[in-house]
Design a protein around this motif. Structure first.
Motif, PDB file in Angstrom:
ATOM      1  N   LEU A   5       0.823  -1.205   0.000  1.00 38.07           N
ATOM      2  CA  LEU A   5       0.000   0.000   0.000  1.00 38.07           C
ATOM      3  C   LEU A   5       0.859   1.256   0.000  1.00 38.07           C
ATOM      4  CD1 LEU A   5      -2.954  -0.572   2.417  1.00 38.07           C
ATOM      5  CD2 LEU A   5      -2.975  -0.403  -0.042  1.00 38.07           C
TER       6      LEU A   5
ATOM      7  N   ARG B 113       0.842   4.098  -2.920  1.00 35.55           N
ATOM      8  CA  ARG B 113       0.501   5.496  -2.686  1.00 35.55           C
ATOM      9  C   ARG B 113       1.641   6.415  -3.121  1.00 35.55           C
ATOM     10  NH1 ARG B 113      -3.736   6.839   0.938  1.00 35.55           N
ATOM     11  NH2 ARG B 113      -5.373   5.397   0.404  1.00 35.55           N
TER      12      ARG B 113
ATOM     13  N   ARG C 258      -7.728  -7.801   0.936  1.00 36.15           N
ATOM     14  CA  ARG C 258      -8.306  -6.866   1.873  1.00 36.15           C
ATOM     15  C   ARG C 258      -8.840  -5.602   1.199  1.00 36.15           C
ATOM     16  NH1 ARG C 258      -7.869  -7.754   7.110  1.00 36.15           N
ATOM     17  NH2 ARG C 258      -6.158  -9.208   7.133  1.00 36.15           N
TER      18      ARG C 258
ATOM     19  N   LYS D 146      -4.518   2.552   6.559  1.00 33.28           N
ATOM     20  CA  LYS D 146      -4.887   3.632   5.643  1.00 33.28           C
ATOM     21  C   LYS D 146      -5.646   4.666   6.435  1.00 33.28           C
ATOM     22  CE  LYS D 146      -6.917   0.824   2.484  1.00 33.28           C
ATOM     23  NZ  LYS D 146      -7.890   0.508   1.449  1.00 33.28           N
TER      24      LYS D 146
ATOM     25  N   LYS E  85      -8.335   2.610   8.356  1.00 29.73           N
ATOM     26  CA  LYS E  85      -8.725   1.224   8.109  1.00 29.73           C
ATOM     27  C   LYS E  85      -7.460   0.394   8.027  1.00 29.73           C
ATOM     28  CE  LYS E  85     -12.494   2.624   5.198  1.00 29.73           C
ATOM     29  NZ  LYS E  85     -13.380   2.034   4.222  1.00 29.73           N
ATOM     30  N   LEU E  86      -7.566  -0.851   8.388  1.00 27.78           N
ATOM     31  CA  LEU E  86      -6.402  -1.711   8.224  1.00 27.78           C
ATOM     32  C   LEU E  86      -6.243  -2.029   6.740  1.00 27.78           C
ATOM     33  CD1 LEU E  86      -4.214  -3.295   9.699  1.00 27.78           C
ATOM     34  CD2 LEU E  86      -5.753  -5.224   9.727  1.00 27.78           C
TER      35      LEU E  86
ATOM     36  N   ILE F 191      -7.178  -4.739  17.507  1.00 28.92           N
ATOM     37  CA  ILE F 191      -7.439  -3.453  16.863  1.00 28.92           C
ATOM     38  C   ILE F 191      -6.944  -2.327  17.765  1.00 28.92           C
ATOM     39  CG2 ILE F 191      -9.239  -1.957  15.934  1.00 28.92           C
ATOM     40  CD1 ILE F 191      -8.897  -4.436  14.326  1.00 28.92           C
ATOM     41  N   ASN F 192      -7.197  -2.512  19.056  1.00 28.88           N
ATOM     42  CA  ASN F 192      -6.719  -1.542  20.027  1.00 28.88           C
ATOM     43  C   ASN F 192      -5.212  -1.359  19.944  1.00 28.88           C
ATOM     44  OD1 ASN F 192      -7.892   0.102  21.855  1.00 28.88           O
ATOM     45  ND2 ASN F 192      -8.776  -1.585  23.025  1.00 28.88           N
TER      46      ASN F 192
ATOM     47  N   GLU G 141      -4.174   0.466  16.882  1.00 31.12           N
ATOM     48  CA  GLU G 141      -4.432   1.905  16.994  1.00 31.12           C
ATOM     49  C   GLU G 141      -3.305   2.588  17.769  1.00 31.12           C
ATOM     50  OE1 GLU G 141      -8.281   1.859  18.782  1.00 31.12           O
ATOM     51  OE2 GLU G 141      -9.346   1.875  16.861  1.00 31.12           O
TER      52      GLU G 141
ATOM     53  N   ILE H 223      -9.472   2.887  14.249  1.00 30.59           N
ATOM     54  CA  ILE H 223      -9.553   2.007  13.085  1.00 30.59           C
ATOM     55  C   ILE H 223     -10.986   1.537  12.944  1.00 30.59           C
ATOM     56  CG2 ILE H 223      -8.807  -0.194  12.126  1.00 30.59           C
ATOM     57  CD1 ILE H 223      -6.138   0.272  13.442  1.00 30.59           C
ATOM     58  N   HIS H 224     -11.568   1.831  11.809  1.00 31.63           N
ATOM     59  CA  HIS H 224     -12.976   1.480  11.646  1.00 31.63           C
ATOM     60  C   HIS H 224     -13.165   0.038  11.215  1.00 31.63           C
ATOM     61  CE1 HIS H 224     -16.629   1.039   9.152  1.00 31.63           C
ATOM     62  NE2 HIS H 224     -17.174   1.551  10.222  1.00 31.63           N
ATOM     63  N   ASP H 225     -12.364  -0.413  10.262  1.00 31.15           N
ATOM     64  CA  ASP H 225     -12.569  -1.777   9.803  1.00 31.15           C
ATOM     65  C   ASP H 225     -11.274  -2.388   9.298  1.00 31.15           C
ATOM     66  OD1 ASP H 225     -12.315  -1.458   6.781  1.00 31.15           O
ATOM     67  OD2 ASP H 225     -13.831   0.035   7.239  1.00 31.15           O
ATOM     68  N   VAL H 226     -11.363  -3.642   8.918  1.00 33.04           N
ATOM     69  CA  VAL H 226     -10.155  -4.347   8.500  1.00 33.04           C
ATOM     70  C   VAL H 226     -10.232  -4.770   7.033  1.00 33.04           C
ATOM     71  CG1 VAL H 226      -9.642  -5.153  10.814  1.00 33.04           C
ATOM     72  CG2 VAL H 226     -11.042  -6.559   9.338  1.00 33.04           C
TER      73      VAL H 226
ATOM     74  N   ARG I 161     -25.809   0.679  12.100  1.00 34.47           N
ATOM     75  CA  ARG I 161     -24.356   0.592  12.056  1.00 34.47           C
ATOM     76  C   ARG I 161     -23.900  -0.442  11.028  1.00 34.47           C
ATOM     77  NH1 ARG I 161     -19.982   2.665  14.906  1.00 34.47           N
ATOM     78  NH2 ARG I 161     -18.160   1.692  14.021  1.00 34.47           N
TER      79      ARG I 161
ATOM     80  N   ILE J 186     -16.997   0.255   4.127  1.00 30.18           N
ATOM     81  CA  ILE J 186     -15.944  -0.695   3.751  1.00 30.18           C
ATOM     82  C   ILE J 186     -15.941  -0.930   2.249  1.00 30.18           C
ATOM     83  CG2 ILE J 186     -15.177  -3.099   3.968  1.00 30.18           C
ATOM     84  CD1 ILE J 186     -16.198  -3.070   6.803  1.00 30.18           C
TER      85      ILE J 186
ATOM     86  N   GLN K 262     -15.386 -10.844   4.950  1.00 31.48           N
ATOM     87  CA  GLN K 262     -16.278  -9.963   5.695  1.00 31.48           C
ATOM     88  C   GLN K 262     -17.701 -10.039   5.119  1.00 31.48           C
ATOM     89  OE1 GLN K 262     -16.414  -8.517   8.877  1.00 31.48           O
ATOM     90  NE2 GLN K 262     -14.423  -7.725   8.311  1.00 31.48           N
TER      91      GLN K 262
ATOM     92  N   LYS L  55     -17.055   0.118  18.322  1.00 30.44           N
ATOM     93  CA  LYS L  55     -15.933   0.968  17.917  1.00 30.44           C
ATOM     94  C   LYS L  55     -15.474   0.647  16.507  1.00 30.44           C
ATOM     95  CE  LYS L  55     -13.503   0.855  21.851  1.00 30.44           C
ATOM     96  NZ  LYS L  55     -12.354   0.757  22.673  1.00 30.44           N
ATOM     97  N   ASN L  56     -15.473  -0.630  16.186  1.00 27.36           N
ATOM     98  CA  ASN L  56     -15.006  -1.003  14.853  1.00 27.36           C
ATOM     99  C   ASN L  56     -15.664  -2.296  14.414  1.00 27.36           C
ATOM    100  OD1 ASN L  56     -13.512  -3.060  16.216  1.00 27.36           O
ATOM    101  ND2 ASN L  56     -12.025  -1.473  16.710  1.00 27.36           N
ATOM    102  N   ILE L  57     -15.341  -2.710  13.222  1.00 25.21           N
ATOM    103  CA  ILE L  57     -16.024  -3.867  12.633  1.00 25.21           C
ATOM    104  C   ILE L  57     -15.765  -5.136  13.434  1.00 25.21           C
ATOM    105  CG2 ILE L  57     -14.121  -4.425  11.047  1.00 25.21           C
ATOM    106  CD1 ILE L  57     -17.708  -4.586   9.957  1.00 25.21           C
TER     107      ILE L  57
END
Lengths: 397, 399, 361
Positions: A78, A82, A120, B269, B297-298, B314-315, B318, B383-386, C103, C111, C249, C324-326
Motif C-alpha cells: 500500500l 501510494r 483486503r 490507511k 482502516k487496516l 485493533i486496540n 491503533e 480504526i474502523h474496519d479491516v 451501524r 468498507i 467480511q 468501535k469497529n467492525i
C-alpha cells in the motif's frame, strides 16, 4: 407547505453537496498490470497504467507508448502504491487490474503479505490472473510492449486465457484459488511462469512492436511450485502440461503419437474428463488419476497408417494412452521425489473421501504424499479423422 | 426626443466602442503554464513553459511535435528577462494561466525574496499557482522534461502535487499567497516541496521518451525544504516531511506502516484526519500542543501474529499507529528545533493568536524561544474496519 | 392501538420474508460457515424448522390478543407496573437493534462502496428516510415493500443463476466431517440472528386485517426468508469453499463481485447491493417502528409521530458509538444470540402460558 419546501431545500443542500470520495475518470490512473518485486527489505511496486490519449481509438495514436509504467518502493504494498502519486498525476485505480506478476525473488521469500493486501482492498476484484516472472523481475515483464493488443497487461491476460484453453501447460490462477490452495493442507498452489525472451530495454520501446516479429516477447513457460506462499521450484513446459492433465484443467491440446513405421501422428484433444481421487488401500493412502480423452486425428506425418482401417484407429488410441499415461506418471513421480509437495490435491481428495483417515495424515501430508503410490489410467477415444481420411503421404508412391 | 436619444447613443458608441487599448487576442498570446527562476552570474535566468496550441487541440491528430515549448532568457530583472523572450517567441507571453512556479535550488539558497516582488505585483499573474523547488537541479531543467499521461508536463506536475498531498502526505502544495504570508509572518517559516529529476536530463527532453513504456527520465516530488527568511536552509527527510504535514493538518489520507508483534509489518490507511496546533503560554513559558484525531482502516498485514477477530488487536494497532505518527512529528520537531532552528509549524503564529501581548515580547527572538519550547503531541487513531477479509491468509497457513 | 392502518396478509408475508433476509444476507453466511464449515448449509436448513416452532408459539400468542400489540397485552397479562417494565425492556431491545443495524448498514457502505466517506453522513441519510417511513405509518410502508418485492425477487433469481457457473460440488464434501455438533451449534447461532428477532412482528400482528391468514403468512414468510438465507449459505460454500468463505467480511457480496459469464455479464455486484439496501432498510424501519410504538404504549400517547424525531436522533447517536469497529460488530453477533433469547423466546413463552392459565382460571 412553504415550510416543508424550505426544509427540503435545506436538507438537499446539506445532503446533496457531492460525494466525499468521488472518483472522476480523468482523475484516475487505470492500472492494468501490477508487478511486485522485493529489493532488500522493501517492496517495489510496478504499475502499468493506461495512457488514455493513446488508447482512445478514434484519433489514431500519435506514436507514443500506449501504457505508462510507474515504479516506487515502500515497506508495504500500500505504501509503495501510494508513493506512486509523487510522480504520477493521478491516483492508481485497481478495479480494472488484469494481471499480477510476482518477481521470482519475491516469490521465493513469500507472497502471503501481498495476497493479504489484495484480498483486503475493496477496490481489487478477483478477476485478474496471477503469474510469476521466471528468471526476471516483475518490473521488467511489465515494461515490455506487445503487438496485437495495445496494452501489454491485456495481452498477457488474453494469451494466458487462450493458451489455457488450447494448449494446456498454462492456467489462469485467480486470487481466490491461490489463497485457497495456499492455506490448505491438502493441496499446494502452482502459478504459471512468464518469461522475457530478448532484451528488456528493447522490449520497452515502441520500436519493438513496429516489427512483424518483435525482438522481445513475453512467453508463458512452465509453472512455479509453491510451498504455502513460497516458491520452491519450477516445472518445465511438458511437465506442466501433465500436471494440468492430472488436475483436469485441460480443455483442449495436442499430443504426439509415434507411428508403427516411424514418424508421428498428432492427436488433437477435443475434450477431457479427469477424476483425481485418493483412497485408503490396506491402511495406506493411495492416489489415482483417471483421464478420459476425446480426440481427433489432427495430423499424420507417417506412411503406412491406414486410417480407414479401424485397427489403426485403435492402435492410435492405445499408443496415445500409453504415451500420456507414462508421461503423467513420470511427472507425478518427479514432483513426489524432487519437491515432495502435493500440487495435485490428493490430500483434499482424501479428505473428501475418507475424512477420518485424513485426520491421521493431515499433519504430515506432504511427506505421506511423496511416498504414496499413484495409479494413472488413461482412456483415449478417437472420434474423427479430420476432413481427409488417409494421409496424402500414403498415396505417394 | 427620439432624435436626441439616437444622437446620444451614437456619440456614446463612438467614444466607448473604439475597441480596447490592450486587447489580447487568443492567437496572439503564448500561454505560459510553467515558470522557472534560476540565478546566473548575478542575473535572473527565467524559463517559461508555453503551450504549443496546435499540439494540444484535441480534435486534430497531433503532428509529432512537442506539446510545449520552453523559452529561456537572462535579465537583470525578471521582467526584463520575460520581455526579452519575445525576441524568440512569436507571441507575447501571457501569465494568467500559470500553474507552477519552480525555483532552482541554487537560487533558493541565495534567497527567493527578490523575485516575489514581480510575481506579486504583476496584475496578469494570479495567485493560485503552486510553488516548488527544483532539488539538486536548475528550475530550467525541470521544465524541459516531458511527461506521459498529461500532455502538458506542468499540468501533470500540478495534478501530481495535489494527488500526492491527498494520498501520500509528505508533499505540500503552497500557493503564492501562502508563501507571501509565511514570509512576512514572523511566527511561521517558509517551506516548499522539492521536485527532483530522476534519470538523465537529455533523455527527458525529447519526444522519443514517449515511445518507452517506462520513461527513463521523470519528475518526482520529494521532501520538503525549509527556509530561513527567504533562503533555503535545508531539506527535511520523508519521515520528517510527513510529520510536518501531519502537524500542519494537510494530510487527508495516507499510509501509516506499523510493526506487528514480533516481526513483520502492517499498514493502516488513514481516511481522514483533524489537526489542532496550539501554543499555550503560562507563566511566561510557552508550550506547544499538537492534537490529531484520525480515522483509518487496516490496509494490509505481513505477519502471522495478528488475530483480527479480537477487539484488543485493533486496540493495539491503533496505539501503534498513534506512536508511529507521533514519532514522525517528533522527528520533524527535532529537525526544526535542533537542526535548523526554524519554526515551519507556525507555533509562533499560534502564540500570537492566543496571546498577542506575550507574542510582542518574544517575537524578536522567537527562534531561541522556540528552540527550547516543549511540545506535547497527542494523537488518537480510530480504526474502523479491516477491509474485505478478516484474518490474514498468513495466519491460516499451517506450519 | 396506536396504529390506525391495516395491512393485508400478503403484505405481512413479504414483510417477514424481507425482514429475515435484511442484514442477514451479508453477515450470516460467514458466521455460520465459521462454526460449521462446509456443513453450514445443513444448519441453515435445520434452523428453518426450529424457527417454524418459534413462529407457532408467536402466532398463538398474537392470536390470543388479536386487537392488541405486544406492549399492550404485556400490561394486561403482567399487570400495570410489571407490564410496563417488560415493555420498557423490549423498547430497549428494539431500539438497540435499530442502532445495530444502522451501524451494519454504515459499516458495509464504508468498507465496500464509499470508502472515504464519514460514516456519519451515511447514517444521517438512512435515518432520515427511516423516520420518514415511520411517520407515514405502517400502511404506506407495507405498500412500498410490496412494490419493491418483485424487483428483489427477480434480482435474487438473476443473482443465483449468475453464480451457478462457479459451483464446485466437491466443496461441500465431506458431509458431517466433524460430526453433528458444530452443525447444531451453528443452528442455534442462526436461530439468534435473525429468527429470534421475529418477536418484533408481535407489534405488527394486530395491524393485519384478518387474524387467521396472518398466522399462515407468518409461517410462510419465515420459510421464504429462511430459504433465501439457506440458498445463499449453500452457494457460498459451493462456489468458494468453507475455508475462503468464513474469512470474508461479506461473502455474499464477494459472490456477486465474482460473477463473470463470457466476459460480458460481469461487474453486476450492484444487484447484491440493491437487494441488501432495500431489505436492511425494511428491517431497520420495522425495528424503529417497533420501538416507537412500544414507547408510545408505555407513555400512553394518543399518537406516536411526535416520538420519531427525538428517538431518531438518539438512534443516530447510538449507532455511532455502539461499536468501535467492525471487529467489535462481529463480536456482537456472537453474544447477540444469548442476549436475544429471553426477548425472542422466554418472555413470549411465559406470557403465552400465563395468559392461557388466566383464561382457564
Amino acid at each position: 407547505m412553504e415550510r416543508k419546501t424550505l426544509i427540503l431545500i435545506l436538507l438537499s443542500s446539506i445532503l446533496l453537496s457531492g460525494c466525499w470520495n468521488k472518483r472522476e475518470l480523468n482523475e484516475l490512473s487505470i492500472l492494468l498490470g501490477l508487478g511486485v518485486d522485493k529489493e532488500q527489505d522493501q517492496y517495489v511496486v510496478t504499475a502499468q497504467v493506461v495512457n488514455p490519449s493513446e488508447i482512445a481509438s478514434k484519433k489514431g495514436g500519435s506514436g507514443k507508448a500506449p501504457v505508462v509504467v510507474y515504479q516506487s518502493k515502500g515497506d508495504t504494498l500500500l505504501e509503495a502504491a501510494r508513493k506512486v502519486t509523487t510522480a504520477a498525476p493521478r491516483k492508481l485505480y485497481f478495479a480494472h487490474m488484469r494481471i499480477l506478476v510476482f518477481g521470482e525473488k519475491l516469490a521465493k521469500e513469500g507472497i502471503g503479505g501481498i495476497v493479504d493486501a489484495l484480498l483486503r482492498e475493496p477496490e481489487v476484484r478477483n478477476d485478474f490472473y496471477i503469474t510469476v516472472a521466471k528468471n526476471a523481475k516483475a518490473a521488467d515483464v511489465l515494461k515490455v510492449l506487445t503487438p496485437l493488443e495495445k496494452i501489454p497487461a491485456n495481452n498477457l491476460f488474453n494469451s494466458l486465457e487462450a493458451s489455457a484453453k488450447s494448449w494446456a501447460p498454462t492456467e489462469g490462477v485467480t486470487l481466490a484459488t491461490l489463497v485457497n490452495n495456499m492455506t490448505s493442507n491438502g493441496i499446494s498452489p502452482i502459478l504459471t511462469g512468464v518469461e522475457i525472451r530478448g532484451n528488456v530495454n528493447e522490449g520497452a520501446n515502441l520500436k519493438n512492436i513496429e516489427r512483424t516479429k518483435p525482438k522481445t516477447t513475453l512467453d508463458y513457460k512452465g509453472v512455479a511450485i509453491f510451498k504455502q506462499d513460497k516458491l520452491i521450484g519450477w516445472l518445465n513446459e511438458s511437465e506442466s502440461r501433465d500436471v494440468h492433465y492430472a488436475l483436469g484443467k485441460v480443455k483442449s491440446s495436442v499430443g504426439n503419437v509415434k507411428c508403427p513405421q516411424g514418424g508421428n501422428a498428432v492427436i488433437e484433444v477435443m475434450g477431457i474428463k479427469t477424476k483425481l481421487a485418493a483412497n485408503m488401500m490396506k491402511g495406506k493412502p493411495q492416489g489415482s488419476v483417471r483421464i478420459k480423452v476425446r480426440g481427433n486425428v489432427g495430423e499424420v506425418e507417417c506412411k503406412g497408417l491406414d486410417l480407414t482401417n479401424p485397427n489403426s484407429i485403435s492402435y492410435l488410441e492405445k499408443a496415445s494412452e500409453t504415451a500420456l499415461k507414462e508421461k503423467i506418471k513420470l511427472t507425478i513421480g518427479h514432483v513426489q521425489k524432487n519437491y515432495q509437495i502435493d500440487i495435485f490435491g490428493f490430500g483434499e481428495a482424501l479428505y473428501r473421501s475418507e475424512p477420518d483417515a485424513w485426520k491421521k495424515y493431515k499433519k504430515n501430508w506432504d511427506q505421506t504424499f511423496s511416498e504414496m503410490p499413484v495409479t494413472v489410467k488413461v482412456d483415449v477415444s478417437i472420434r474423427q479423422t479430420g476432413t481427409i481420411s488417409n494421409s496424402p503421404l500414403n498415396n505417394m508412391k | 426626443m427620439n432624435r436626441k436619444f439616437l444622437l446620444l447613443v451614437s456619440i456614446c458608441s463612438l467614444i466607448l466602442l473604439t475597441s480596447c487599448w490592450n486587447r489580447r487576442e487568443l492567437n496572439q498570446l503564448g500561454i505560459v503554464i510553467g515558470m522557472g527562476i534560476d540565478k546566473a552570474d548575478g542575473k535572473f535566468l527565467v524559463t517559461t513553459q508555453v503551450v504549443n496550441p496546435s499540439e494540444i487541440a484535441a480534435s486534430i491528430g497531433s503532428g509529432g511535435n512537442t506539446p510545449v515549448v520552453v523559452y529561456q532568457e537572462e535579465g537583470t530583472t525578471i521582467f526584463e528577462a520575460i520581455r526579452r523572450m519575445t525576441t524568440e517567441s512569436p507571441r507575447k507571453l501571457y501569465f494568467s494561466h500559470l500553474r507552477l512556479l519552480v525555483f532552482g535550488e541554487e537560487f533558493a539558497k541565495k534567497g527567493i525574496g527578490k523575485s516575489l516582488d514581480f510575481l506579486t505585483r504583476d496584475p496578469e499573474l494570479r495567485t493560485d499557482f503552486y510553488i516548488t523547488i527544483a532539488k539538486n537541479s536548475k528550475a530550467g531543467d525541470v521544465l524541459k522534461v516531458l511527461t506521459a499521461i498529461e500532455k502538458i508536463p506542468v499540468q501533470q506536475l500540478y495534478d501530481s502535487l495535489l494527488t500526492s498531498e491527498k494520498q501520500w502526505a509528505p508533499t505540500l502544495p503552497i500557493t503564492l499567497d501562502q508563501l507571501n504570508s509565511d514570509l512576512i509572518d514572523e511566527g511561521m517559516d517558509v517551506k516548499l516541496t522539492g521536485l527532483m529529476i530522476k534519470g538523465p536530463l537529455q533523455a527527458g527532453e525529447s519526444l522519443g521518451k514517449y515511445q518507452q513504456s517506462q520513461a527513463e527520465t521523470y519528475l518526482q516530488f520529494d521532501e520538503v525544504g525549509v527556509f530561513k527568511k527567504d533562503k533555503l536552509l535545508g531539506w527535511l527527510t520523508t519521515d520528517e516531511s510527513k510529520g510536518l504535514n501531519y502537524a500542519l493538518g494537510n494530510v487527508k489520507s495516507t499510509i501509516v506502516t506499523i510493526p506487528c508483534p514480533e516481526k513483520g509489518l502492517a499498514s493502516i490507511k488513514l481516511i481522514h484526519t483533524k489537526t489542532e496546533l496550539k501554543t499555550k503560554v503560562s507563566g511566561g513559558e510557552p508550550t506547544g500542543n499538537i492534537k490529531i484525531t484520525a480515522a483509518g482502516k487496516l490496509g494490509d498485514v505481513y505477519c502471522k501474529t495478528l488475530d483480527l477477530s479480537k477487539p484488543e488487536t485493533i486496540n493495539q494497532l491503533e496505539r501503534k499507529a498513534e506512536k508511529k505518527m507521533k514519532d514522525n512529528i517528533l522527528k520533524a520537531l527535532h529537525a526544526s528545533q535542533k537542526k535548523y532552528k526554524l519554526d515551519p509549524f507556525g507555533f509562533g503564529e499560534a502564540a500570537r493568536r492566543v496571546n498577542p501581548d506575550y507574542w510582542h515580547s518574544v517575537k524578536n527572538d522567537w527562534q531561541q524561544v522556540f528552540e527550547k519550547m516543549p511540545v506535547n503531541v497527542e494523537i488518537s487513531v480510530k480504526i474502523h474496519d479491516v477491509g474485505m477479509i478478516k484474518n490474514s491468509p498468513l495466519n491460516l497457513m499451517k506450519d | 392501538m396506536l396504529e390506525k392502518g391495516k395491512i393485508s396478509s400478503h403484505q405481512f408475508t413479504i414483510m417477514i420474508a424481507l425482514f429475515i433476509v435484511g442484514g442477514s444476507v451479508l453477515y450470516v453466511p460467514a458466521g455460520l460457515i465459521h462454526t460449521a464449515k462446509q456443513d453450514a448449509w445443513l444448519a441453515s436448513i435445520l434452523v428453518v424448522g426450529l424457527a417454524l416452532l418459534l413462529v407457532f408459539m408467536l402466532n398463538a400468542l398474537g392470536s390470543s390478543f388479536p386487537n392488541m400489540d405486544f406492549a399492550q397485552y404485556c400490561e394486561k397479562v403482567l399487570g400495570k407496573w410489571l407490564g410496563k417494565l417488560v415493555s420498557l425492556l423490549y423498547f430497549f431491545y428494539f431500539f438497540l437493534s435499530t442502532a445495530t443495524f444502522v451501524r451494519q448498514f454504515g459499516d458495509f457502505v464504508i468498507i465496500q462502496l464509499l470508502r472515504e466517506t464519514p460514516i456519519l453522513a451515511v447514517h444521517i441519510l438512512l435515518i432520515v428516510i427511516m423516520i420518514m417511513a415511520v411517520r407515514y405509518g405502517l400502511e404506506p410502508f407495507s405498500r412500498a415493500i410490496e412494490i419493491f418485492f418483485p424487483f428483489i425477487l427477480v434480482l435474487f433469481v438473476i443473482f443465483i443463476i449468475s453464480i451457478m457457473p462457479m459451483i464446485h460440488f466437491h466443496n461441500a464434501l465431506p458431509i458431517l466431517d466433524n460430526g453433528i455438533k458444530p452443525v447444531l451449534g451453528a443452528t442455534v447461532k442462526s436461530l439468534g440472528t435473525p429468527y429470534l428477532q421475529l418477536v418484533l412482528f408481535l407489534m405488527v400482528f394486530p395491524a393485519v386485517n384478518q387474524t387467521k391468514p396472518a398466522k399462515r403468512s407468518f409461517l410462510l414468510g419465515t420459510v421464504l426468508g429462511g430459504c433465501v438465507l439457506a440458498l445463499v449459505t449453500l452457494m457460498s460454500i459451493l462456489c468458494f469453499g468453507a475455508f475462503f468463505s468464513e474469512n470474508q467480511q461479506f461473502i455474499t457480496y464477494v459472490l456477486a463481485l465474482n460473477i463473470n459469464i463470457g466476459g460480458f455479464w460481469q461487474r453486476i455486484e450492484a444487484i447484491m447491493a440493491f437487494i441488501w439496501f432495500i431489505t436492511i432498510y425494511i428491517k431497520i424501519t420495522l425495528y424503529f417502528y417497533g420501538s416507537v410504538i412500544c414507547m408510545g404504549q408505555i407513555l400512553k400517547l394518543k399518537e406516536y409521530k411526535s416520538l420519531t424525531f427525538p428517538l431518531g436522533f438518539i438512534t443516530l447517536f447510538l449507532s455511532l458509538i455502539i461499536n468501535k469497529n467492525i471487529v467489535e460488530s462481529d463480536q456482537q453477533a456472537e453474544w447477540w444470540t444469548v442476549f436475544s433469547l429471553p426477548f425472542g423466546l422466554l418472555i413470549p413463552l411465559l406470557l403465552l402460558i400465563l395468559s392461557k392459565v388466566r383464561k382457564k382460571a
